[in-house]
Write an enzyme that holds these catalytic residues in place. Structure first.
Site, short mmCIF file in Angstrom:
data_model
loop_
_atom_site.label_atom_id
_atom_site.label_comp_id
_atom_site.label_asym_id
_atom_site.label_seq_id
_atom_site.Cartn_x
_atom_site.Cartn_y
_atom_site.Cartn_z
CG HIS A 263 44.70 75.88 70.59
ND1 HIS A 263 44.73 76.19 71.92
CD2 HIS A 263 45.15 76.98 69.94
CE1 HIS A 263 45.18 77.44 72.08
NE2 HIS A 263 45.45 77.94 70.89
CD GLU A 264 46.30 77.29 66.38
OE1 GLU A 264 45.75 78.39 66.20
OE2 GLU A 264 47.24 77.14 67.21
CG HIS A 267 42.70 80.70 67.99
ND1 HIS A 267 42.53 81.70 68.91
CD2 HIS A 267 43.80 80.01 68.37
CE1 HIS A 267 43.50 81.60 69.84
NE2 HIS A 267 44.28 80.58 69.53
CD GLU A 293 45.51 81.81 72.59
OE1 GLU A 293 45.24 80.60 72.70
OE2 GLU A 293 46.08 82.28 71.59
ZN ZN Z 1 45.96 79.91 70.57
#
Ligand code: ZN
Length: 499
Positions: A263-264, A267, A293
């Site tokens: 997830h990170e 980003h 997101e």
């Molecule tokens: Zn996030």
């Protein structure tokens, strides 16, 4: 003032702001990862001094004059947008004094520290008064920013330009109507998918070794990135070529760190792949949270929960943990990481129940800022919502109101962007599947082709456009939540064989 003079002042001042931003972002990363607890009072005070200095640079009368002048000129698409965003930000900042800004920043950091202590001690009373204080301070701030606009709308627009309660109400009513009945059916099939092996003992040091393989697969390189450890994972885009991520190792849940790292990294790629020609600008480098997101949830869900994604990675995971996974096939592993059941922790929730966690926070925040929530009972209101929508209740505040960091630094209005980002991601994957053979690329470890696609179609724009405009450019149509709802319904009715 002429255009040339104004542009020089604008760029000179932005350079100073970037220097302060670099210092504050680095300190911010440090304080949430490795900084010792006892240094926090001094550290927080000094960071708030730097915030004050930043304010001074941002509100320097000659910069303000330059911004107002430039806002009237045609400077081309990129500069027009940067100046527009600068003006928007200034209009808010100028409503407050330096001292007020410094005080607020101090209260935010204090909130962070008290939340962390309360969470570790599983004692809400340590954080409660500070939370109420942050809410009251935020309400006053919003009131001054725009007394005519419903205060929660201001927050929603801060994190996702153009969004408000009316639009989110519509979005979340779809989620409620379309997904809750399916969630109820699937909850009744508890145990249908065996995911128990994900919760065996997975030592953190070995997990960390596997994360290196994951990052290598994704192409997240140590030449522009770094993985740290924290309580609540986050990404820190210090500059385009210094984008740090964090994770948290749960030794009894292997999926937790794997998906948080992925997830990170989503980003991180977004920060890293913004057009380098924006390096000298500041506002155009701040992307909206919803778009952000969408990229992180894209990695986490639309790519990493596929069999093709783990084709190369899973054998490595088995090598690190033969005692747990030797006899678990890739197919069984994939089923397990997609299993759905109502659960308490948002960051560990499956794709289907995830938006309900966000719905709960959205409704609570709406009530808080529309004056309908009893601030003395937020922990109970939290629990009631979980019971109402997911049929479960936290035994400990650690798993309840204290689970997320966001309210601790007054980031109200952020949560809805997670659900919005997930929905944007569904629409993007729908388009990407038309343009690329996603599974083939993943299977062969050609993840760079995927990141290149995202760069070309979404990420290089930075904040040049708002999310609706980026969606039109990337998919040829405006944002439509139907892709998200269809994706979830299709995936989970098949996975759980729901008639
Ligand atoms: Zn996030």
């Amino acid at each position: 003032m002429n255009k040339k003079e104004a542009l020089k002042i604008y760029k000179d001042q932005i350079k100073k702001m970037q220097a302060y931003y670099l210092a504050m972002a680095t300190l911010g990363f440090d304080r949430l990862t490795i900084a010792p607890k006892d240094g926090s009072d001094f550290r927080n005070e000094m960071i708030s001094v730097l915030d004050g200095e930043y304010y001074q640079v941002q509100t320097d009368p000659k910069f303000v004059e330059a911004v107002l002048y430039l806002a009237e000129q045609d400077l081309g698409k990129v500069m027009n947008r940067d100046v527009y965003l600068a003006k928007r930000s200034l209009e808010d900042v100028l409503k407050f004094s330096k001292e007020e800004m410094m005080e607020f920043s101090l209260e935010q950091m204090k909130g962070n520290d008290l939340w962390y202590e309360a969470k570790m001690k599983d004692d809400y009373s340590i954080f409660k008064d500070q939370l109420i204080k942050l809410i009251e301070l935020s309400k006053k701030k919003l009131e001054r920013r725009n007394p005519k606009k419903p205060s929660y709308d201001i927050f929603l627009d801060d994190f996702e330009e153009g969004m408000d309660q009316k639009k989110y109400d519509h979005f979340f009513s779809l989620i409620r109507k379309e997904l809750l009945p399916l969630i109820k059916k699937i909850n009744k099939k508890k145990g249908y998918i065996d995911d128990s092996f994900l919760y065996l003992y997975y030592p953190a040091d070995k997990q960390a070794l596997f994360m290196k393989d994951v990052m290598e697969y994704l192409g997240y390189s140590s030449s522009w990135g770094y993985l740290g450890v924290t309580e609540h994972p986050f990404t820190n885009g210090i500059s385009r070529n210094d984008v740090r991520v964090t994770t948290n190792y749960d030794e009894h849940n292997i999926a937790s760190a794997i998906f948080s790292v992925i997830h990170e990294c989503g980003h991180a790629f977004y920060e890293h792949q913004v057009d380098p020609k924006y390096d000298d600008l500041i506002y155009i480098r701040y992307m909206s949270s919803g778009m952000h997101e969408s990229q992180s949830r894209f990695f986490e869900n639309y790519l990493a929960r596929r069999k093709s994604f783990f084709k190369l990675l899973y054998p490595k995971l088995q090598e690190y943990f033969p005692e747990n996974l030797e006899n678990v096939s890739l197919d069984d592993f994939i089923r397990a990481i997609n299993a759905s059941q109502s659960s308490l922790i948002r960051t560990e929730a499956d794709e289907l129940t995830y938006p309900i966690h966000i719905l709960i926070r959205y409704e609570l925040e709406k009530d808080i800022f529309n004056g309908k929530a009893d601030l003395n009972n937020l922990d109970k209101l939290w629990d009631n919502k979980y019971e109402k929508y997911l049929g479960i209740k936290a035994e400990k505040v650690f798993d309840g109101i204290l689970q997320d960091i966001h309210w601790s630094d007054a980031s109200f209005g952020y949560f809805p962007t997670y659900a919005l980002g997930s929905a944007i991601g569904a629409q993007l994957i729908h388009q990407m599947e038309k343009d690329l053979n996603v599974d083939e690329l993943l299977e062969k470890g050609k993840f760079n082709k995927i990141t290149a696609y995202l760069k070309k179609n979404v990420q290089h724009y930075g904040a040049l456009y708002n999310f609706e405009e980026i969606m039109k450019l990337a998919t040829g149509e405006g944002f439509d939540p139907k892709y998200y709802i269809d994706y979830l319904k299709d995936k989970y009715t098949k996975l759980y064989d729901i008639k």
